[in-house]
Design an enzyme around this catalytic site. Structure first.
Site, PDB file in Angstrom:
ATOM      1  N   ASP A 188       0.874  -1.341   0.034  1.00 14.91           N
ATOM      2  CA  ASP A 188      -0.072  -0.033   0.054  1.00 14.91           C
ATOM      3  C   ASP A 188       0.718   1.285  -0.108  1.00 14.91           C
ATOM      4  O   ASP A 188       0.664   2.144  -0.984  1.00 14.91           O
ATOM      5  CB  ASP A 188      -0.794  -0.191   1.307  1.00 14.91           C
ATOM      6  CG  ASP A 188      -2.207  -0.971   1.206  1.00 14.91           C
ATOM      7  OD1 ASP A 188      -3.163  -0.739   0.426  1.00 14.91           O
ATOM      8  OD2 ASP A 188      -1.807  -2.109   1.722  1.00 14.91           O
ATOM      9  N   THR A 217      -7.268  -4.321  -0.351  1.00 23.45           N
ATOM     10  CA  THR A 217      -6.185  -4.756   0.426  1.00 23.45           C
ATOM     11  C   THR A 217      -6.353  -6.299   0.987  1.00 23.45           C
ATOM     12  O   THR A 217      -5.457  -7.002   1.173  1.00 23.45           O
ATOM     13  CB  THR A 217      -5.743  -3.853   1.334  1.00 23.45           C
ATOM     14  OG1 THR A 217      -5.235  -2.580   0.852  1.00 23.45           O
ATOM     15  CG2 THR A 217      -4.514  -4.395   2.258  1.00 23.45           C
TER      16      THR A 217
END
Length: 346
Positions: A26, A113
């Protein structure tokens, strides 16, 4: 990007304040993209999901630096400060826009995610869009686990039935007035194929609701959406009966649903706005232009265009009335009619 989690001392996957998991990727993707955009377009601000607060508070900057250093094209050796500053270039406090139309990048380093952490065939997307004077003019989505139909027939019923599919990954790109195009990620890595093998994307042609293929957020149920009052949902493509629709099993994040609609594998994506959930620009802007250029339509539940400047200061939050409706265009007005009777936001 390395599929690695940021772990606590006891081995648990760390979560941000909003209880969403966070990974090295991320922050790493955001740093890498920010570094490249900063070099190429230093005057254009970036609106992105992450900032460095979490890394600084947990002394995790070195983990991200290691990955970014391995992947960066920068000829200079990067430092932790370089990486943290690159991440913060997209942070909420980095730039104040005001009420006038603006030009800026929108980045979602990893949309989905939770799916990324699961691995295997779970869909997740890296997305980047360019907004020029308030209009989205460019969108790029990369989906490493995208399945390609080996028969070259984009038929989501075959996908649901476990047909002949290959996980090859795909990149989708849309430019205002030039359509939406896709190709395999593996072709991007081949210099001889750099400018070849692009396939134009179009939304599907279904105009009857009962024939359409629907996507909804992973956090919501079909029963929580207005169309459920007249239509039941099934995930079994072989057993869609009267008064039912096919609900596709997609994965985490919103952008993969946009990918599905723009590629013609899904007909409709419905998201309901809820008081406890903030709708973020990066979860939608990239997908919006891909669907538009493929012939589809994106509005709020009243049929109004999504206002990218609703958050005048930061351009980070969207406020669509009722929620977001993404469709092939043919079904749009029908779905709006079905949602019109429910105006309250749960």
């Amino acid at each position: 990007m390395v599929k690695s989690s940021l772990l606590s001392a006891d081995g648990q996957v760390l979560e941000k304040n909003d209880q969403t998991p966070v990974t090295v990727a991320d922050f790493g993707v955001q740093a890498l993209v920010s570094l490249e955009l900063g070099n190429l377009f230093p005057s254009i601000p970036l609106v992105a999901e992450e900032d460095s607060t979490f890394l600084r508070a947990n002394n995790l900057a070195h983990s991200v630096l290691t990955v970014v250093t391995e992947k960066s094209s920068s000829p200079n050796e990067l430092t932790q400060d370089d990486v943290l500053e690159a991440i913060d270039r997209g942070a909420n406090v980095a730039f104040a826009f005001g009420s006038k139309p603006a030009t800026y990048w929108v980045l979602d380093p990893i949309d989905g995610t939770r799916g990324f952490l699961r691995g295997n065939d779970v869909l997740y997307v890296v997305g980047l869009a360019l907004v020029v004077e308030g209009e989205i003019v460019l969108g790029v989505m990369g989906c490493p686990n995208w399945h390609r139909d080996l028969s070259e027939e984009s038929n989501s019923e075959d996908l649901e039935r476990g047909g002949v599919w290959s996980r090859s990954g795909a990149i989708m790109i849309a430019h205002a007035g030039s359509g939406t195009w896709t190709r395999r990620l593996s072709d991007i890595q081949s210099p001889s194929k750099m400018f070849h093998n692009w396939t134009r994307c179009f939304v599907d042609e279904y105009s009857l609701v009962r024939e359409a293929r629907f996507c909804i957020p992973d956090s919501q149920t079909w029963e929580s959406l207005p169309p459920s009052t007249s239509l039941q949902a099934t995930t079994n493509a072989d057993q869609v009966g009267n008064g039912q629709i096919l609900l596709l099993r997609t994965c985490c994040g919103s952008l993969c649903k946009y990918f599905m609609v723009a590629s013609g594998r899904a007909s409709v994506f419905i998201l309901r706005a809820r008081s406890q959930t903030i709708i973020k620009t990066w979860d939608h802007a990239i997908g919006m232009i891909c669907v538009h250029e493929a012939g589809g339509k994106v509005t709020d539940w009243k049929g109004n265009d999504i206002d990218l400047a609703a958050d005048q200061a930061g351009r980070r939050i969207l406020s669509p009335s009722g929620g977001v409706l993404v469709s092939n265009g043919h079904l749009h007005d029908l779905i709006i009619e079905m949602t019109a009777s429910t105006s309250s936001i749960v």
